[in-house]
Design an enzyme around this catalytic site. Structure first.
Site, PDB file in Angstrom:
ATOM      1  N   HIS A   1     -23.807  14.288 -69.936  1.00 58.92           N
ATOM      2  CA  HIS A   1     -22.351  14.344 -70.113  1.00 58.92           C
ATOM      3  C   HIS A   1     -21.985  13.493 -71.323  1.00 58.92           C
ATOM      4  CE1 HIS A   1     -18.093  13.575 -69.381  1.00 58.92           C
ATOM      5  NE2 HIS A   1     -18.100  14.598 -68.554  1.00 58.92           N
TER       6      HIS A   1
ATOM      7  N   HIS B   1     -18.138  22.002 -68.312  1.00 58.41           N
ATOM      8  CA  HIS B   1     -16.887  21.371 -67.852  1.00 58.41           C
ATOM      9  C   HIS B   1     -15.781  21.918 -68.728  1.00 58.41           C
ATOM     10  CE1 HIS B   1     -18.346  17.260 -66.027  1.00 58.41           C
ATOM     11  NE2 HIS B   1     -18.818  18.293 -65.366  1.00 58.41           N
TER      12      HIS B   1
ATOM     13  N   ASP C   1     -12.632  20.984 -65.114  1.00 57.89           N
ATOM     14  CA  ASP C   1     -12.788  19.538 -65.141  1.00 57.89           C
ATOM     15  C   ASP C   1     -11.397  18.919 -65.144  1.00 57.89           C
ATOM     16  OD1 ASP C   1     -14.062  17.106 -65.333  1.00 57.89           O
ATOM     17  OD2 ASP C   1     -14.023  17.114 -67.511  1.00 57.89           O
ATOM     18  N   HIS C   2     -10.998  18.397 -64.057  1.00 55.38           N
ATOM     19  CA  HIS C   2      -9.656  17.833 -63.867  1.00 55.38           C
ATOM     20  C   HIS C   2      -8.598  18.940 -63.826  1.00 55.38           C
ATOM     21  CE1 HIS C   2     -11.145  13.943 -66.075  1.00 55.38           C
ATOM     22  NE2 HIS C   2     -11.952  14.324 -65.093  1.00 55.38           N
TER      23      HIS C   2
ATOM     24  N   CYS D   1     -18.925  19.335 -72.001  1.00 53.56           N
ATOM     25  CA  CYS D   1     -17.596  18.963 -71.511  1.00 53.56           C
ATOM     26  C   CYS D   1     -16.604  19.109 -72.653  1.00 53.56           C
ATOM     27  CB  CYS D   1     -17.610  17.536 -70.963  1.00 53.56           C
ATOM     28  SG  CYS D   1     -15.976  17.007 -70.415  1.00 53.56           S
TER      29      CYS D   1
ATOM     30  N   TYR E   1      -8.558  14.897 -59.876  1.00 59.45           N
ATOM     31  CA  TYR E   1      -9.279  15.777 -58.954  1.00 59.45           C
ATOM     32  C   TYR E   1      -8.443  16.263 -57.768  1.00 59.45           C
ATOM     33  CZ  TYR E   1     -13.423  14.892 -61.674  1.00 59.45           C
ATOM     34  OH  TYR E   1     -14.332  14.844 -62.697  1.00 59.45           O
TER      35      TYR E   1
HETATM   36  C1  DNO Z   1     -14.860  12.472 -65.106  1.00 61.71           C
HETATM   37  C2  DNO Z   1     -16.208  13.059 -65.244  1.00 61.71           C
HETATM   38  C3  DNO Z   1     -17.279  12.031 -65.583  1.00 61.71           C
HETATM   39  C4  DNO Z   1     -18.653  12.586 -65.327  1.00 61.71           C
HETATM   40  C5  DNO Z   1     -19.790  11.641 -65.575  1.00 61.71           C
HETATM   41  C6  DNO Z   1     -21.099  12.391 -65.556  1.00 61.71           C
HETATM   42  O1  DNO Z   1     -14.038  12.984 -64.435  1.00 61.71           O
HETATM   43  O2  DNO Z   1     -16.215  14.103 -66.114  1.00 61.71           O
HETATM   44  O3  DNO Z   1     -17.091  10.922 -64.809  1.00 61.71           O
HETATM   45  O4  DNO Z   1     -18.764  12.959 -63.994  1.00 61.71           O
HETATM   46  O5  DNO Z   1     -19.642  11.001 -66.768  1.00 61.71           O
HETATM   47  O6  DNO Z   1     -22.156  11.507 -65.532  1.00 61.71           O
END
Ligand code: DNO
Length: 394
Positions: free
Chosen positions: A236, A301, A348-349, A274, A365
């Protein structure tokens, strides 16, 4: 045509969003971790199977680990790092034996993601996460009072941060403090000022190139095991993708990805792409990066950010903001047809909205905002597939 595997993150049995909720959002896969185990401990097959059974009882599968966290000793290459690498190898073997095949991790020192406002009100009344550079600098200089921090910022930045800090009420100061020192997502713990200063101090001598070489040494030790175990690693990116509080950051740019692949060519060495993290930098061209590194993307993501010229950004709705997510999805649809394999994706979010506004949720989340994001992503993908089919039959 092969489609993306739709997933959401689930923080485990204490998550206010249930597995059933996630199933109803249309997911077939779950992204989770054994959050209750201390960082560095081996994940046993028993623990992994217990978690799998919960997920399978709701008709889904454990598609992705996020995260199998990397102990700070490995990042610093000090202390008990060798023992922690052995444990990491063992966890990979156990995950592989249980059939969990995609392992996300990050190599950000001390703090995972950093935001300065978790309740930024967008014009439609929903709430988003936001990062304000001057708030972070104010925190660093006047709250944390990190020694020598003043020399790292331009005088104009210091002046802006001072004005920002002076205008804060006591309760806003406390809120800023708690927000930045949140700890890892999914955990309630946060850190004291002394703990943070002591931890930061340990990175004083570690330059970005040192941290990078520690990452590569770690990968050289774990990718052969991953290959044997039939699992892939997905790093990530840094979030935000630049240095915070003087810490080295090494997975922020296109060049960082190129270096990573060059150092450890094993196909087990891959990416959690991401878009929200990379996308907070204007010099990252997200769709081009998605095309260039498509064959290494093992987990996607999807998130958007809206930047301003001052270095602030907030998390925009999935199809708004500075990144063209349909272009990224298009690249992934092409890649899945080449690879003949689905790629897991998660929204992602999402914004806190509707009924969720009154609920306590993990920042970013809440259920409904992510459901909106996932529905939009799914619609875009269906449209792209239709277009490709029409092209093929023309
Ligand atoms: C936040 C996430 C990060 C992710 C970590 C992966 O919401 O995208 O915290 O889970 O960095 O290791």
């Amino acid at each position: 045509m092969i489609a993306m595997e739709q997933t959401m993150r689930w923080f485990g049995p204490n998550d206010p969003v249930s597995l059933r909720d996630i199933r109803q959002a249309g997911c077939t896969g779950i992204v989770t971790a054994l959050h209750h185990l201390p960082v560095g401990l081996t994940w046993t097959k028993e623990e992994i199977r217990m978690r799998q059974a919960m997920i399978e009882a709701e008709g889904m599968k454990w598609a992705v680990v996020e995260s199998l966290p990397v102990h700070e000793d490995i990042k610093k290459r000090s202390g008990h790092y060798q023992e922690y690498i052995n444990n990491y190898q063992e966890s990979l073997r156990n995950l592989g034996a249980c059939g969990v095949r995609v392992i996300t991790y990050n190599f950000m020192p001390i703090l995972d993601w950093v935001r300065t406002n978790l309740e930024y009100v967008v014009e439609d009344g929903s709430r988003a996460l936001r990062f304000e550079l001057e708030a972070l600098i104010a925190f660093d200089l006047y709250m944390l009072q990190r020694p020598n921090a003043g020399q790292e910022y331009a005088p104009s930045q210091v002046a802006m941060a001072k004005a920002y800090y002076d205008a804060l009420s006591d309760s806003s100061k406390k809120e800023l403090y708690d927000t930045i020192l949140q700890g890892l997502p999914g955990s309630e713990e946060s850190f004291t000022r002394e703990e943070v200063l002591a931890a930061l101090n340990q990175y004083e001598q570690i330059q970005p190139q040192d941290l990078k070489s520690h990452l590569f040494e770690f990968l050289k030790a774990v990718t052969p095991i991953a290959e044997e175990a039939g699992v892939v690693l997905a790093i990530h990116p840094d979030d935000p993708p630049f240095s915070v509080m003087g810490l080295p950051r090494i997975m922020s740019t296109e060049q960082d990805i190129t270096d990573l692949i060059h150092a450890v060519p094993s196909m087990a060495n891959g990416l959690c792409f991401c878009t929200g993290s990379y996308g907070a930098r204007p010099d990252n061209h997200i769709a081009e990066m998605a095309a260039k590194f498509a064959d290494r993307v093992y987990f996607l993501h999807l998130r958007n950010t809206k930047r301003d010229s001052e270095g602030h950004f907030f998390e925009a709705n999935h199809l708004e903001g500075d990144t063209n997510l349909p272009e990224v999805i298009y690249q992934m649809v092409l890649e899945m047809q080449r690879r003949k394999k689905s790629i897991p994706v998660r929204p992602d979010h999402g914004h806190q909205m509707l009924d969720d506004l009154g609920k306590k949720t993990y920042p970013g989340y809440s259920a409904i905002g992510r459901l909106r994001g996932l529905a939009e992503i799914r619609g875009v993908e269906a449209g792209i597939q239709l277009m490709l089919k029409a092209q093929q039959s023309a």
